[in-house]
Design an enzyme around this catalytic site. Structure first.
Site, short mmCIF file in Angstrom:
data_model
loop_
_atom_site.label_atom_id
_atom_site.label_comp_id
_atom_site.label_asym_id
_atom_site.label_seq_id
_atom_site.Cartn_x
_atom_site.Cartn_y
_atom_site.Cartn_z
N SER A 53 -2.51 28.59 -35.83
CA SER A 53 -1.41 28.66 -34.93
C SER A 53 -1.21 30.01 -34.25
O SER A 53 -0.19 30.26 -33.17
CB SER A 53 -0.20 28.63 -35.99
OG SER A 53 -0.24 27.37 -36.69
N GLY A 252 0.48 26.25 -29.32
CA GLY A 252 0.64 26.03 -28.02
C GLY A 252 2.04 25.40 -28.20
O GLY A 252 2.72 25.44 -28.99
N CYS A 279 5.17 22.60 -39.37
CA CYS A 279 5.15 23.55 -38.38
C CYS A 279 5.23 22.89 -36.90
O CYS A 279 5.95 22.02 -36.68
CB CYS A 279 4.06 24.56 -38.43
SG CYS A 279 4.47 25.97 -37.30
N LEU A 280 4.17 22.89 -36.23
CA LEU A 280 3.74 22.00 -35.04
C LEU A 280 4.32 20.77 -35.26
O LEU A 280 4.70 19.99 -34.48
CB LEU A 280 2.48 22.26 -34.33
CG LEU A 280 2.28 21.57 -33.31
CD1 LEU A 280 2.93 21.92 -31.85
CD2 LEU A 280 0.63 21.70 -32.69
N GLN A 283 7.51 19.94 -35.13
CA GLN A 283 8.07 19.78 -33.81
C GLN A 283 7.63 18.47 -33.13
O GLN A 283 8.20 17.92 -32.40
CB GLN A 283 7.52 20.92 -32.79
CG GLN A 283 8.21 22.52 -33.57
CD GLN A 283 7.39 23.62 -33.03
OE1 GLN A 283 6.14 23.40 -32.35
NE2 GLN A 283 7.76 24.86 -33.65
N ASN A 321 5.52 30.87 -38.89
CA ASN A 321 4.86 31.29 -37.99
C ASN A 321 5.07 30.31 -36.66
O ASN A 321 4.37 29.52 -36.58
CB ASN A 321 3.28 31.26 -38.34
CG ASN A 321 2.52 31.46 -37.19
OD1 ASN A 321 3.15 32.33 -36.04
ND2 ASN A 321 1.05 31.41 -36.93
N HIS A 363 6.03 27.12 -43.72
CA HIS A 363 4.69 26.51 -44.23
C HIS A 363 4.67 26.54 -45.88
O HIS A 363 4.56 27.81 -46.53
CB HIS A 363 3.63 27.69 -43.85
CG HIS A 363 3.01 27.51 -42.44
ND1 HIS A 363 2.09 26.96 -41.96
CD2 HIS A 363 3.72 27.99 -41.49
CE1 HIS A 363 2.01 26.91 -40.86
NE2 HIS A 363 2.94 27.78 -40.13
N GLU A 365 2.77 25.53 -47.83
CA GLU A 365 1.40 25.83 -48.51
C GLU A 365 1.14 27.43 -48.64
O GLU A 365 0.20 27.89 -49.23
CB GLU A 365 0.08 25.29 -47.52
CG GLU A 365 -0.30 26.12 -46.26
CD GLU A 365 0.73 26.04 -45.41
OE1 GLU A 365 0.47 26.65 -44.10
OE2 GLU A 365 1.75 25.12 -45.29
#
Length: 388
Positions: A53, A252, A279-280, A283, A321, A363, A365
């Protein structure tokens, strides 16, 4: 933050506005361009520097003492690749300290040299952090030369010319090239990482830059984990007859990755299969459900972020993050907001009321960070149980 180099300077950070931060070069020689962010975690520097990330980013560590536990082969978070598909550089307050830990296989400086990560120490990271908080994450070039030979004008020009993360699809480069099965579980004392015995679920992970500990957490709930490239179609995923699908973290701009990922995610949601995004992945799921994402000024990077689970009322300290966020005001009616950041009120989780589909911005994890949210993998297992 002067443009005049001081005697003995072997490393610099050249910002796009012309500011030059000076210090001691650490790790790999040469230079790298990226976006500068700060991370407030007090531990886990190896996991941070190997998290995909952070691709195309330079990480400034706010905790001053880095390097004391060294590095090892087990705490690498990316599944494959080197610095090109994770953090490009690192900025420290003090020079990395010698390794003093029974798990250490190497010191941090030597590991950064071999890995190709350019570092800079001796910087006022508190001033840099305040600058980012006030003006946003700058584009910069980090450089290391033992002779102190720097063309400062050229470095600043390179930082100014860099296009930045907006509109940049990096997941395709951080992703695996072909499917593979992962069967390593979470770390426990004193046994280390356990191998899975008898899997109960079939889980497919769409790899946008997945962290290894996500795969371990899935394995530990009894999942046989098959990781597939980011460009894999929904039809190919569903042909594997998974009990659930996980959308991974990654680097990204989610809108750029969404150009090819969103249609496939919509098809996965429509299939009725349990879907879990991180996370991503959170999104991208939000985009697929009709929301939009925006670039953040300073982002969230650390292992001490308070997030409230609105479904339970519980406040958790989590690892975060991300430099993009889901615009909570753009969430359409069928989508329920489940988590919110208590730092700035930004969205940190969503779910569908009528389908086994949910995601979080943080996250669960960890690695590094607390395990307050590890229960989300059990929640995912609960959805898969109901579908059996």
């Amino acid at each position: 933050m002067s443009r005049d180099l001081l005697p003995g300077v072997t490393g610099v950070l050249a910002l796009a506005d012309g500011t030059i931060l000076q210090g001691h070069g650490v790790g790999a020689l040469g230079h790298a361009v990226g976006e500068v962010c700060f991370n407030t975690a007090m531990t886990g520097y190896q996991e941070i520097l190997t998290d995909p990330s952070y691709m195309a980013q330079i990480v400034a560590f706010t905790f001053p003492h880095v390097g004391n536990v060294g590095v090892n082969l087990e705490d690498v978070e990316q599944v494959s690749g080197a610095a090109e598909t994770s953090a490009r550089g690192a900025v420290f307050r003090d020079l990395p300290t010698p390794a003093a830990n029974w798990r250490a296989a190497s010191d941090l400086d030597g590991w950064m040299k071999r890995r190709g990560v350019v570092g800079l120490a001796g910087v006022d990271t508190r001033a840099l952090t305040r600058r980012i908080r006030e003006t946003g994450m700058p584009h910069a070039v980090i450089a290391h030369s033992p002779e102190g030979a720097f063309d400062l004008d050229a470095l600043v020009a390179e930082a100014r010319a860099w296009s930045g993360l907006v509109g940049l699809d990096l997941a395709k480069d951080a992703s695996c090239l072909q499917p593979f099965v992962y069967d390593e579980g979470l770390w426990t004392w004193p046994d280390g990482y356990a191998k899975q015995a008898a899997p109960r679920y079939e889980v497919v992970v769409l790899d946008y830059g997945v962290k290894r500990n996500i795969l371990r957490a899935l394995s530990s709930i009894g999942a046989r984990v098959t990781v597939v490239p980011a460009s894999t179609s929904a039809a190919d995923i569903l042909a594997r007859k998974p009990d659930g699908v996980l959308l991974s973290n990654g680097p990204g701009d989610p809108a750029a990755t969404g150009e090819y990922a969103v249609p496939q995610i919509r098809a996965l949601v429509d299939s009725g299969a349990p879907v879990f995004g991180i996370c991503l992945g959170h999104q991208l799921l939000s985009l697929a459900l009709g929301a939009r994402t925006v670039k953040m000024d300073q982002g969230h990077h650390g292992a001490n972020h308070p997030v409230k689970d609105l479904t339970t009322g519980k406040v958790e300290i989590v690892s975060m993050n991300h430099g993009f966020t889901v615009d909570r005001d753009s969430l359409p009616a069928p989508v329920m907001e489940t988590h919110v950041s208590l730092f700035d009120g930004t969205n940190a989780g969503i779910a569908l009321k009528d389908r086994p589909v949910f995601s979080v911005q943080h996250h669960p994890e960890a690695s590094p960070g607390p395990t307050d949210s590890l229960y989300l993998f059990e929640r995912f297992a609960g959805f898969m149980n109901r579908g059996k």
